[in-house]
Design an enzyme around this catalytic site. Structure first.
Site, short mmCIF file in Angstrom:
data_model
loop_
_atom_site.label_atom_id
_atom_site.label_comp_id
_atom_site.label_asym_id
_atom_site.label_seq_id
_atom_site.Cartn_x
_atom_site.Cartn_y
_atom_site.Cartn_z
N ASP A 49 11.15 -4.00 -4.69
CA ASP A 49 10.38 -5.22 -4.89
C ASP A 49 8.95 -4.90 -5.32
OD1 ASP A 49 9.94 -7.96 -4.96
OD2 ASP A 49 11.02 -8.30 -3.09
N GLU A 81 6.19 1.18 6.04
CA GLU A 81 6.10 2.56 5.55
C GLU A 81 7.08 3.41 6.35
OE1 GLU A 81 4.20 3.98 3.15
OE2 GLU A 81 3.20 2.10 2.60
N GLY A 125 7.41 10.28 0.06
CA GLY A 125 7.97 11.47 -0.57
C GLY A 125 7.72 12.69 0.30
#
Length: 275
Positions: free
Chosen positions: A142, A190, A167
């Protein structure tokens, strides 16, 4: 020599890898990035029920940064400076036929870097997808969401607006952040540091989960780290300091319930998050 051996041998002397490195190494690195880009290879995959990291693929990405210099590219409203092999994005030269073959939707202002894979029927709203990331079929990234380098996002997931999937490029042996199939990540969340979110889980808005985050099962009281069990419904919470009632409470992630696959498929996200 196999690609894996070429990369592993170079990694042992990575400080000597540069723009003048041997052509065989450059070819091996470029081949691996192309394989990641097309989905022929992926940095991590589930084998016999366990997520395994293919370390040489992460090493190849890191070696590529040593092998290529910086360059600039001018666009319609800005100029960018980056490593030369990544300046052109994944779809920079694609035609209509290329997009039809790939089969995913990519909304304007999405940035997907070379070496990232996006499967059929995925939807990329204006978002960022970094090198080594893998986004499987039917997943929605999104608006302003982020797929970090080497993260793995499964089938039919919804990564809500403003949410980041972190990452994990270094160290090479570290598992990247994993979002398994049919997961909903609430807005402005997160998930980072190689955390695994199990299949069918629902995370409420504003969740922050790293390897040091306490994950508390409210029903059992069990405290775990680094992995959300499949089909968990998770909300933000806090834990008091048992030894000091005057001390501030500390943030934690709370599993308020676990549902089976049938219930998850028939129940809306809003219903699952309600008590």
């Amino acid at each position: 020599m196999s690609l894996e051996k070429i990369i592993n041998d170079a990694w042992e002397n990575k400080d000597q890898v540069n723009q003048n490195s041997d052509k065989s190494l450059k070819d091996a690195v470029n081949q691996i990035i192309d394989d990641l880009d097309s989905g022929r290879s992926r940095v991590a995959e589930k084998i016999n029920g366990e997520w395994i990291t293919h370390q040489h693929l992460k090493k190849a990405i890191m070696l590529s940064f040593r092998m290529h210099g910086m360059d600039i590219m001018a666009g319609p409203y800005s100029t960018w400076r980056d490593k030369s092999h990544l300046l052109k994005g994944k779809t920079a030269d694609w035609t209509k036929k290329d997009f039809e073959k790939a089969g995913f939707r990519m909304v304007p202002n999405t940035a997907a870097r070379r070496g990232a894979f996006v499967a059929k029927n995925a939807v990329l709203m204006p978002c960022y997808v970094n090198i080594g990331a893998y986004i499987d079929e039917g997943t929605m990234m999104d608006t302003f969401s982020r797929a970090g380098s080497c993260c793995q996002i499964g089938k039919n997931c919804h990564v809500s607006a403003g949410t980041g999937v972190g990452g994990v490029l270094e160290p090479a042996q570290a598992l990247p952040t994993i979002i398994e199939d049919n997961v909903f990540l609430g807005a402005m969340s997160e998930v980072v540091e190689g955390v695994v979110v199990g299949e069918g889980s629902v995370l409420s808005m504003g969740m922050y989960i790293g390897q040091s985050t306490k994950i508390v099962n409210r029903k059992t009281g069990e405290v775990t780290y680094g992995k959300i069990p499949p089909y968990s419904v998770v909300v933000p919470g806090s834990l008091p300091d048992k030894n000091n009632t005057q001390a501030p409470s500390l943030y934690c992630a709370v599993i308020i319930k676990q549902v089976d696959e049938k219930t998850r498929s028939k129940t809306s996200v809003n219903d699952l998050l309600r008590e």
